[in-house]
Design a protein around this motif. Structure first.
Motif, short mmCIF file in Angstrom:
data_model
loop_
_atom_site.label_atom_id
_atom_site.label_comp_id
_atom_site.label_asym_id
_atom_site.label_seq_id
_atom_site.Cartn_x
_atom_site.Cartn_y
_atom_site.Cartn_z
N PHE A 40 6.24 -28.13 18.41
CA PHE A 40 6.10 -28.35 19.85
C PHE A 40 6.89 -27.33 20.68
O PHE A 40 6.84 -27.37 21.90
N GLY A 41 7.59 -26.43 20.00
CA GLY A 41 8.39 -25.44 20.71
C GLY A 41 7.60 -24.60 21.70
O GLY A 41 8.01 -24.47 22.86
N PRO A 42 6.47 -24.02 21.29
CA PRO A 42 5.68 -23.20 22.24
C PRO A 42 5.20 -23.99 23.45
O PRO A 42 5.22 -23.48 24.57
N THR A 43 4.76 -25.24 23.23
CA THR A 43 4.30 -26.07 24.35
C THR A 43 5.45 -26.38 25.30
O THR A 43 5.29 -26.34 26.53
N ASN A 51 13.95 -23.19 25.51
CA ASN A 51 13.88 -23.22 24.06
C ASN A 51 14.01 -24.66 23.56
O ASN A 51 15.03 -25.31 23.75
N TYR A 52 12.95 -25.16 22.88
CA TYR A 52 12.96 -26.55 22.44
C TYR A 52 13.96 -26.79 21.32
O TYR A 52 14.52 -27.88 21.21
N ILE A 53 14.19 -25.79 20.49
CA ILE A 53 15.17 -25.95 19.41
C ILE A 53 16.55 -26.22 19.99
O ILE A 53 17.31 -27.07 19.49
N GLN A 54 16.89 -25.51 21.08
CA GLN A 54 18.18 -25.75 21.73
C GLN A 54 18.30 -27.18 22.24
O GLN A 54 19.37 -27.77 22.21
#
Length: 248
Positions: A40-43, A51-54
């Protein structure tokens, strides 16, 4: 006080001997990290949230601590079945010492699990924003571990069926995890969902951990510490009460 140290040490020895438990408890958080984080990071980034990981990693670390801590309660059922609990309960010490020893030991194991997952997250691309707040992050991890170890102790003291424990835990713990803000931002939610999140003590643990690692507090470090610490103290009292009711 020596009983506290003995039970703490016993929990660590159990952890060291159980390699299967180590890998099994790491599998789910890492699956969430790579499947949801990178999936889901790109979305998430296209929506303008960065940055979704962050965002996700503090929730994944909390998840690793949470599940390791809460399922320590099943050891009460094992100890009751094989007689070790009876030997412990007949010791001439207040039962609060036994509860504290078990809780501190299981919380230490949960902390180790959380640190292992956190190390993997660093390798996966997570960046710490302020190294000076790492002790604060560790404090929140420890409070989460203590809270849910006490929660597991409460359930383990009430349930006698070995098979019922995982079912009850999943019924209670999975909703607490999903409605804690671990996977999605808690800002701009509806009144009902926002109310549910605020009643969940894990919400303040996730927010405190995320704030310490990424400088993105929602409620603030003070309210997070106070509310999470209060919930931990209450559950320790409740867990001690039900544990003291176990008959040898």
């Amino acid at each position: 006080m020596s009983i506290i140290y003995i039970l703490w040490l016993r929990q660590l020895k159990r952890y060291r001997r159980s390699r299967a438990r180590i890998f099994a408890s790491l599998a789910q958080p890492l699956l969430f990290l790579f499947a949801i984080g990178f999936g889901f990071g790109p979305t998430y980034q296209k929506a303008g949230n960065g940055n979704y990981i962050q965002f996700l990693v503090p929730g994944i670390v909390a998840m690793a601590v949470l599940f390791s801590a809460v399922f320590s309660g099943i050891e009460i059922l094992w100890d009751r079945q094989f007689g070790f609990l009876k030997e412990t309960l007949v010791a001439p010490v207040p039962r609060i010492y036994i509860v504290l020893g078990r809780t501190l030991g299981a919380a230490t194991v949960a902390m180790i699990q959380g640190l292992v997952v956190f190390t993997v997250c660093l390798l996966a691309g997570f960046h710490i924003q302020n190294y000076g707040l790492l002790p604060v992050a560790a404090a929140f991890m420890f409070l989460i571990a203590m809270l849910f170890t006490a929660f597991g102790t409460t359930i383990g003291s009430l349930v006698e069926d070995m098979q019922a424990f995982p079912l009850i835990m999943n019924f209670l713990v999975m909703p607490m995890f999903f409605f804690s803000g671990a996977l999605f931002p808690v800002k701009d939610l509806g009144a009902i969902l926002n109310g549910v999140l605020r009643l969940n003590p894990l919400t303040y643990g996730v927010d405190g951990l995320r704030g310490a690692l990424t400088h993105e507090f929602v409620f603030g470090i003070g309210p997070d510490f106070v509310l999470l610490g209060l919930a931990t103290a209450i559950l320790l009292v409740v867990g001690n009460y039900f544990f003291s009711k176990i008959e040898v």
